[in-house]
Design a protein around this motif. Structure first.
Motif, short mmCIF file in Angstrom:
data_model
loop_
_atom_site.label_atom_id
_atom_site.label_comp_id
_atom_site.label_asym_id
_atom_site.label_seq_id
_atom_site.Cartn_x
_atom_site.Cartn_y
_atom_site.Cartn_z
N GLU A 29 0.81 -1.22 0.00
CA GLU A 29 0.00 0.00 0.00
C GLU A 29 0.84 1.27 0.00
O GLU A 29 0.49 2.26 -0.64
CB GLU A 29 -0.94 0.01 1.22
CG GLU A 29 -1.96 -1.10 1.21
CD GLU A 29 -2.88 -1.04 -0.01
OE1 GLU A 29 -3.25 0.07 -0.42
OE2 GLU A 29 -3.21 -2.12 -0.54
N VAL A 30 1.95 1.26 0.71
CA VAL A 30 2.78 2.45 0.87
C VAL A 30 4.03 2.38 0.02
O VAL A 30 4.41 3.36 -0.63
CB VAL A 30 3.15 2.66 2.35
CG1 VAL A 30 4.14 3.82 2.50
CG2 VAL A 30 1.90 2.90 3.18
N ASN A 31 4.69 1.23 0.00
CA ASN A 31 5.97 1.05 -0.71
C ASN A 31 5.70 0.67 -2.16
O ASN A 31 5.28 -0.46 -2.46
CB ASN A 31 6.80 -0.03 -0.03
CG ASN A 31 7.21 0.39 1.38
OD1 ASN A 31 8.11 1.20 1.55
ND2 ASN A 31 6.53 -0.17 2.37
N LEU A 32 5.95 1.60 -3.08
CA LEU A 32 5.55 1.43 -4.47
C LEU A 32 6.68 1.82 -5.42
O LEU A 32 7.65 2.47 -5.02
CB LEU A 32 4.32 2.29 -4.77
CG LEU A 32 3.10 2.06 -3.86
CD1 LEU A 32 2.05 3.13 -4.11
CD2 LEU A 32 2.51 0.68 -4.06
N VAL A 33 6.54 1.42 -6.67
CA VAL A 33 7.43 1.88 -7.73
C VAL A 33 6.61 2.76 -8.68
O VAL A 33 5.39 2.61 -8.81
CB VAL A 33 8.09 0.72 -8.50
CG1 VAL A 33 8.96 -0.10 -7.57
CG2 VAL A 33 7.05 -0.17 -9.18
N LEU A 34 7.32 3.67 -9.32
CA LEU A 34 6.69 4.60 -10.25
C LEU A 34 7.01 4.19 -11.68
O LEU A 34 8.17 3.95 -12.02
CB LEU A 34 7.23 6.02 -10.00
CG LEU A 34 6.83 7.12 -11.00
CD1 LEU A 34 5.32 7.34 -10.99
CD2 LEU A 34 7.57 8.42 -10.66
N ALA A 35 5.98 4.06 -12.51
CA ALA A 35 6.14 3.70 -13.92
C ALA A 35 5.59 4.81 -14.79
O ALA A 35 4.45 5.27 -14.59
CB ALA A 35 5.42 2.39 -14.23
N TRP A 36 6.39 5.25 -15.76
CA TRP A 36 5.96 6.24 -16.75
C TRP A 36 6.05 5.62 -18.14
O TRP A 36 7.03 4.94 -18.46
CB TRP A 36 6.85 7.47 -16.71
CG TRP A 36 6.57 8.44 -15.63
CD1 TRP A 36 5.61 8.36 -14.66
CD2 TRP A 36 7.27 9.67 -15.39
NE1 TRP A 36 5.67 9.45 -13.84
CE2 TRP A 36 6.68 10.28 -14.25
CE3 TRP A 36 8.33 10.31 -16.01
CZ2 TRP A 36 7.12 11.49 -13.74
CZ3 TRP A 36 8.78 11.52 -15.50
CH2 TRP A 36 8.18 12.10 -14.38
#
Length: 375
Positions: free
Chosen positions: A86-93
Motif C-alpha cells: 500500500e505504501v511502498n511502491l514503484v513509479l512507472a511512466w
C-alpha cells in the motif's frame, strides 16, 4: 528475465551479505507471498538466524508485513510474511505517440493507481513536465522505491541515452539524466531508476507479471510504429549497440510506401494503428494480417523463438481476429518447421509496456538492495 536477479554472492562486509539476504527474501516473497520464516530458510538455504535477522530489518523498514497462519495442533502458531503493497511502491511512466501514462505499482506488480494522459508533445522536456504534474498528486503518503520510463525508441539502457525515437520526433537525448531531474522535482531523485524501450519493457512484463514459461520469445508492439522485444534464455537481448528488436523497419516491400525512417515498405507502414484508424475495413484487416504473417515468418526464421507475442493498440483493437487471420496466412511465408500456433496475443494487453517498466523498476530496487553501496 532471470528467475532471480541475485545470482552472484556479493563480496564485502557482513552488512553486504545481510543486504543480499534481505534482497533474496524480498524477491522470494514477491513470487511466493504468505510463507513463514522456516520455509524461507529452506527455500534459500539460509540459517534460521540469518533469515530472522534479515526479516527483522525488512520489517523495521516497513517493506514486509506479518500475519498469523491458522494453528496446526499444539504449539506456537506460525507467522506468514508478505510484501507491503500500500505504501511502498514503484513509479512507472510510459511515453508514446498515442498516449502517456503514469502508474504506481507494488513490488509484486499490483497496479494501485493509474493515470492516462494525452499523446506526448514533440518537446521531450514538455512531456516529462506533464508526467511530473500528473504524478505529484498521487505521491501523498507513498514511499517510492524506484522508477522506470518506457519510450518507443532506440536507447542505450545503462546510461539512458536515447539515439532516436522517430515517431516521437526525438533524437540524441540524455533521457536518463532528464528523467532523474524529473524525479528530483518530485522529491525522489535518489532512488534507483531506468529507461527502457517500450517493447523490451513489455517483453520483460510477460515473465515478471504474465506467468510466461517459454525461454525464448519475440514481443511485437503494434502501435503507431512497430517495436520488438527479443527474449533469449529469459533475458531481454539488447544487441551489440542496444538496437536489437527493430523489426518495424524490416522492409516487406521495397516498392511500398515511404516509412518515417526514409526507407520504403517497412513493416510499420503496414502494421500501423493509425492506418487502421484511417480506413478500418474487413479488407484492410485481411491485408494487415497478411503483412503480420510475413513479418512473423521472417523473425521465426531468423531468431527461432518459441512464441511471437503481439500486443499494443492495434492488437487490442482487432483482438483475436488479427491473430487468427495471420495464423491462417502464416504457412504461405513460414518454413514447415514453424507452427501457426506460435503466434499469440499478449496477456497484458495495452498496458504491457507500462506494467513491464514498473516490473523492471521493482527488479532494479531489489538488485540495488543486494549490490548497491552500503552506507
Amino acid at each position: 528475465m532471470r528467475e532471480s536477479v541475485l545470482e552472484a554472492v556479493p563480496r564485502g562486509s557482513t552488512r553486504h551479505l545481510r543486504r543480499w539476504h534481505m534482497a533474496r527474501i524480498l524477491e522470494t516473497l514477491c513470487r511466493k507471498p504468505g510463507i513463514p520464516r522456516s520455509r524461507l530458510a529452506r527455500l534459500l538455504h539460509l540459517s534460521p538466524s540469518a533469515v530472522s535477522e534479515a526479516v527483522g530489518e525488512l520489517l523495521s523498514q516497513g517493506l514486509l508485513l506479518e500475519r498469523p497462519l491458522p494453528p496446526k495442533g499444539q504449539g506456537r502458531p506460525s507467522v506468514a510474511l508478505e510484501v507491503e503493497e500500500e505504501v511502498n511502491l514503484v513509479l512507472a511512466w510510459e511515453v508514446d505517440v498515442d498516449r502517456m501514462a503514469v502508474a504506481l505499482m507494488s513490488l509484486r506488480g499490483r497496479v494501485q493507481t493509474r493515470r492516462i494522459l494525452p499523446p506526448s508533445p514533440e518537446n521531450p522536456q514538455a512531456a516529462l513536465d506533464l508526467l511530473v504534474d500528473a504524478t505529484l498528486p498521487l505521491l501523498r503518503g507513498k514511499r517510492i522505491l524506484a522508477a522506470g520510463l518506457s519510450v518507443p525508441g532506440l536507447l542505450e539502457p545503462h546510461e539512458g541515452h536515447l539515439t532516436l525515437a522517430p515517431n516521437l520526433g526525438w533524437r540524441d537525448l540524455p533521457l536518463g539524466e532528464m528523467f532523474q531531474r524529473a524525479l528530483r522535482s518530485l522529491g525522489v531523485g535518489s532512488i534507483p531508476f531506468l529507461v527502457e524501450n517500450e517493447a523490451n519493457a513489455a517483453a520483460y512484463g510477460l515473465y515478471a507479471l504474465g506467468g510466461w514459461s517459454v525461454d525464448h520469445c519475440l514481443y511485437l508492439n503494434l502501435g503507431v510504429g512497430v517495436g520488438g522485444g527479443v527474449v533469449v534464455d529469459r533475458r531481454v537481448y539488447h544487441g551489440a549497440r542496444f538496437h536489437a528488436g527493430e523489426v518495424g523497419h524490416i522492409p516487406l516491400d521495397p516498392e511500398g510506401p515511404v516509412c518515417a525512417c526514409g526507407k520504403r515498405g517497412c513493416a510499420e507502414v503496414y502494421l500501423s494503428y493509425r492506418r487502421w484508424q484511417a480506413g478500418a475495413s474487413e479488407e484492410l484487416l485481411r491485408e494487415i494480417a497478411d503483412r503480420l504473417a510475413h513479418l512473423t515468418a521472417i523473425v521465426l526464421s531468423v531468431l527461432d523463438p518459441a512464441l511471437v507475442v503481439v500486443g499494443g493498440p492495434l492488437a487490442e483493437e482487432l483482438g483475436e481476429r488479427l491473430v487468427l487471420e495471420a495464423r491462417a496466412r502464416l504457412p504461405r511465408y513460414a518454413l514447415g518447421v514453424h507452427n501457426p500456433e506460435q503466434l499469440v496475443r499478449s496477456p497484458l494487453g495495452r498496458e504491457a509496456a507500462l506494467m513491464g517498466v514498473g516490473a523492471l523498476a521493482a527488479a532494479r530496487f531489489v538488485e540495488h538492495m543486494a549490490f548497491g553501496e552500503v552506507v
